[in-house]
Design an enzyme around this catalytic site. Structure first.
Site, mmCIF file in Angstrom:
data_model
loop_
_atom_site.group_PDB
_atom_site.id
_atom_site.type_symbol
_atom_site.label_atom_id
_atom_site.label_comp_id
_atom_site.label_asym_id
_atom_site.label_seq_id
_atom_site.Cartn_x
_atom_site.Cartn_y
_atom_site.Cartn_z
ATOM 1 N N HIS A 1 18.135 -27.298 -23.844
ATOM 2 C CA HIS A 1 16.767 -27.298 -24.384
ATOM 3 C C HIS A 1 16.245 -25.875 -24.531
ATOM 4 O O HIS A 1 15.578 -25.551 -25.525
ATOM 5 C CB HIS A 1 15.852 -28.089 -23.451
ATOM 6 N N GLU B 1 19.728 -29.464 -19.663
ATOM 7 C CA GLU B 1 18.420 -28.827 -19.577
ATOM 8 C C GLU B 1 18.469 -27.396 -20.108
ATOM 9 O O GLU B 1 17.518 -26.949 -20.767
ATOM 10 C CB GLU B 1 17.932 -28.840 -18.128
#
Length: 452
Positions: A323, A320
């Site tokens: 990203h 995550e």
């Protein structure tokens, strides 16, 4: 006293003399129409035609009257202006000239100027907003500004906290402390990898309402956290990963890195400066976690129920954070803008349903899957540089696929690749070997810097 008798006659004679010199010009459009009709109809005698028209034709044949007509036409600005609205072709047919922007675009020079200026603007905007993704060295177009991206992430983070009000775990909850500790290791590794010093604040827990628990509760929390040992860490060992079982079917990351290094591309990391990293744990049976732009990490307890080992949680958090490192949210917004413009153009030639389906299958979904794979690569290096075993990553995605339910069509009809596909790609020799080298350096006490 007879002047009043002679005045009407004098006025009538003067008016007749003046009107005999003025001839009303014929309309060129009507003249062309009459010529066309005359050519189409056979010559037939018309006995019903009045003699008044014959007299008028004799008047128009007078050369002096024709000269007077030409002088009146030259002197009259209204008659000269009427010529601007029509033109005559070789067949002496009158055509109306287009007015407005259509008339302007009939000039090839004007069209050339529009094409050159428009192309220059598009090229300037495109190359002025190109950025290089860290590690993969991929060039991507991002139209969204960094400040607006941070504000967008903070706004979404506030909405999420308001949405799950009453379900956010307190800061001293065992799961909160554990997730915050793992996230802090990932952020520290990212800071070393970017070679930046003190460009952001330490990660902190952002609860719904921060309270002060009793001292006894704090001791119980720390004891529960220390006693929580995952059984998954025991069966995982170094001999679980072998090079013989690797699948070398995806080389786009290595090719992108090689091309970026040859061109001397520098990674864009300005969007990571000055971030206020925050993390929350939401008590919901949802198997999900995400990182919003601006460094806002959200983890659901449903994910912690299925993944017990710290290395597993670090793999998901590292993905995550990857990203955010690659600015995938801003890139997705920029890509949607171009796709919308393309769809509006295709709507003129195809049915909207066909355009929407084709663009979704062949443009949006492949691009989304590519971003997920890129976040997997970046997260793998973050996990290794943070001191967690990267060999957990392929098994994490395989397990995730079994939990959420993978299908054979997910690699083509979903936004995320299947867990099996992600595990196969991450088990490549070049990617995994690089992560293992970092992990061994960290375990030996030597930090890794500048890998991004």
């Amino acid at each position: 006293m007879g002047w009043y008798r002679r005045s009407p006659r004098l006025i009538f004679d003067a008016l007749r003399t003046y009107t005999s010199k003025i001839v009303v010009p014929r309309n060129p459009i009507q003249e062309s129409i009459s010529r066309t009709n005359f050519c189409r109809r056979p010559l037939q005698p018309n006995f019903s035609r009045p003699r008044v028209s014959e007299i008028s034709q004799q008047i128009f044949k007078n050369s002096s009257l024709d000269n007077g007509l030409k002088q009146i036409q030259r002197k009259s600005p209204f008659l000269d202006g009427a010529k601007r609205f029509y033109y005559v072709d070789r067949q002496r047919v009158y055509h109306f000239k287009p007015r407005g922007y259509r008339r302007w675009f009939q000039d090839p020079k004007n069209v050339l100027v529009v094409v050159l200026v428009g192309s220059g603007v598009v090229i300037t905007v495109y190359f002025g907003n190109l950025e290089t993704v860290p590690y993969t060295k991929r060039s991507h177009f991002v139209l969204l500004s960094r400040n607006y991206e941070k504000e967008l992430g903070e706004s979404q983070f506030k909405q999420i906290k308001a949405q799950f009000k009453g379900k956010i775990l307190p800061p001293l909850h065992p799961d909160s402390i554990r997730v915050q500790s793992i996230a802090q290791d990932i952020i520290d590794a990212l800071q070393k990898g970017l070679r930046n010093e003190q460009v952001w604040n330490d990660i902190r827990y952002s609860p719904e309402s921060a309270g002060f628990p009793h001292e006894a509760d704090a001791h119980e929390t720390m004891r529960a956290l220390s006693d929580r040992v995952s059984e998954d860490e025991k069966w995982q060992s170094e001999d679980k990963w072998h090079k013989e079982g690797e699948i070398l079917d995806d080389q786009w990351v290595q090719e992108s890195r090689k091309k970026g290094q040859e061109l001397g591309r520098a990674s864009q990391t300005e969007h990571l400066e000055g971030l206020k990293w925050e993390v929350v744990v939401v008590n919901e049976p949802v198997i999900n976690a995400f990182c919003l732009p601006g460094g806002k990490i959200v983890v659901f307890t449903g994910l912690l129920d299925h993944f017990k080992a710290d290395a597993e949680i670090a793999t998901i958090i590292g993905h995550e954070v990857g990203h955010a490192v690659a600015r995938h949210s801003a890139e997705q917004i920029s890509k949607n803008l171009w796709l919308t413009i393309l769809q509006l153009i295709l709507y003129q030639f195809f049915m909207p349903d066909i355009v929407n389906t084709m663009s979704h299958l062949f443009l949006r979904l492949p691009f989304s899957r590519r971003m997920e794979m890129e976040a997997d690569y970046i997260g793998l290096l973050l996990v290794a540089s943070a001191g967690y075993d990267p060999r957990f990553a392929p098994q994490v995605y395989e397990k995730l696929g079994r939990v959420v339910g993978d299908s054979a069509l997910q690699d083509y009809l979903a936004t995320h690749p299947s867990g099996k596909k992600r595990a196969q790609v991450l088990a490549q020799a070049k990617v995994m070997q690089e992560a293992l080298d970092m992990y061994r350096e960290v375990q030996a006490g030597r930090g890794v810097e500048g890998f991004l």
